[in-house]
Design a protein around this motif. Structure first.
Motif, PDB file in Angstrom:
ATOM      1  N   LYS A  51      -3.707   8.548 -10.310  1.00 61.60           N
ATOM      2  CA  LYS A  51      -4.929   8.036  -9.666  1.00 61.60           C
ATOM      3  C   LYS A  51      -4.690   6.692  -8.964  1.00 61.60           C
ATOM      4  N   THR A  52      -3.571   6.038  -9.255  1.00 52.72           N
ATOM      5  CA  THR A  52      -3.248   4.794  -8.552  1.00 52.72           C
ATOM      6  C   THR A  52      -1.977   4.944  -7.714  1.00 52.72           C
ATOM      7  N   ALA A  53      -1.691   6.171  -7.301  1.00 50.54           N
ATOM      8  CA  ALA A  53      -0.520   6.451  -6.464  1.00 50.54           C
ATOM      9  C   ALA A  53      -0.965   7.105  -5.169  1.00 50.54           C
ATOM     10  N   VAL A  54      -0.137   6.969  -4.134  1.00 49.91           N
ATOM     11  CA  VAL A  54      -0.363   7.658  -2.864  1.00 49.91           C
ATOM     12  C   VAL A  54       0.944   8.327  -2.459  1.00 49.91           C
ATOM     13  N   ASP A 100      -8.019   4.693   0.244  1.00 52.74           N
ATOM     14  CA  ASP A 100      -8.289   3.317  -0.172  1.00 52.74           C
ATOM     15  C   ASP A 100      -7.002   2.699  -0.725  1.00 52.74           C
ATOM     16  N   PRO A 101      -6.358   1.801   0.031  1.00 49.65           N
ATOM     17  CA  PRO A 101      -5.097   1.224  -0.432  1.00 49.65           C
ATOM     18  C   PRO A 101      -5.244   0.215  -1.559  1.00 49.65           C
ATOM     19  N   HIS A 102      -6.459  -0.277  -1.789  1.00 56.71           N
ATOM     20  CA  HIS A 102      -6.642  -1.346  -2.764  1.00 56.71           C
ATOM     21  C   HIS A 102      -6.348  -0.896  -4.196  1.00 56.71           C
ATOM     22  N   CYS A 103      -6.464   0.402  -4.466  1.00 56.96           N
ATOM     23  CA  CYS A 103      -6.243   0.858  -5.833  1.00 56.96           C
ATOM     24  C   CYS A 103      -4.854   1.459  -6.026  1.00 56.96           C
ATOM     25  N   VAL A 104      -3.976   1.283  -5.047  1.00 56.92           N
ATOM     26  CA  VAL A 104      -2.634   1.870  -5.116  1.00 56.92           C
ATOM     27  C   VAL A 104      -1.648   0.873  -5.707  1.00 56.92           C
TER      28      VAL A 104
END
Length: 229
Positions: free
Chosen positions: A163-166, A4-8
């Motif tokens: 948690k907000t990284a990819v 889910d890219p929205h939380c990155v």
């Protein structure tokens, strides 16, 4: 869970064979020079040097780590020698630069190479201004990915919220620690001989085979509101 890219808000990328394709054969040059270094160090032939090189790579994460462990190799000497290669195969990647710039949030480079080499690669790709910072083998204190300390030290240095990284990486085994720390993960599967070694499907949120196409899809997804379902 699906990616889910929205939380990155922090996009972390590997370098070699991630930001440029394996078809450049850049690592083939490095591979050859590692063999030459080992031949000179151990006084052995090319076959034995190859055996030692791959043994250290698989057992210690990088050939350098094995050389440091068993032979007290000075890292700057080794890295300077093996990274003295022809960068001509690299081509400017303006489309990639544009897509990286369009990602909302911070962009970091996380590489088992060193910062001097990373700078040359980024210059060859025209990505000199695409990343806020680089976390390299020196910063890792020579404990490379997939050593957990490489990840935790990077997280602390750049104040990353997992948690907000990819993390985007071509070697599947390097994704497991990132996933365990709470990051989302993207495996760039380029069908290389080494990319799927020690792959843990549970540690991979998304598989892609082309970084620009993945970024196109990601940016298109970000243009839509997040699903509430």
């Amino acid at each position: 869970m699906p990616f889910d890219p929205h939380c990155v808000d922090c996009w972390i990328f590997d370098l070699d064979n991630t930001l440029y394709p394996p078809s450049t054969c850049l690592f083939d040059q490095i591979d050859e020079r590692m063999g030459l270094f080992i031949q000179g160090l151990l006084g052995c032939d090319a076959i034995e040097a190859r055996r030692v090189q791959k043994l250290y790579f698989h057992d210690h994460g990088t050939t350098l780590s094995g050389l440091m462990h068993y032979h007290a190799t000075e890292p700057h000497e080794f890295l300077g020698f093996v990274h003295d290669i022809d960068m001509a195969p690299l081509a400017a990647a303006p489309r990639l630069a544009d897509r990286l710039a369009a990602l909302p949030g911070r962009k970091l480079l996380f590489t088992n190479g060193d910062d001097a080499y990373a700078a040359k690669v980024l210059a060859g790709l025209g990505l000199e201004n695409s990343f806020e910072g680089v976390w390299d083998i020196h910063a890792m204190l020579y404990r490379p990915k997939p050593e957990i300390s490489a990840y935790t030290s990077m997280i602390e240095a750049f104040d990353v919220t997992p948690k907000t990284a990819v993390f985007v990486e071509d070697m599947a085994r390097n994704l497991a620690p990132a996933k365990a720390l709470g990051m989302q993960t993207v495996w760039l599967d380029l069908a290389t001989d080494w990319g799927d070694r020690a792959k843990d499907d549970a540690a991979i949120d998304l598989v892609a085979d082309d970084i620009e196409k993945w970024l196109d899809h990601t940016l298109a997804s970000l243009a839509d509101p997040p699903s509430l379902g």
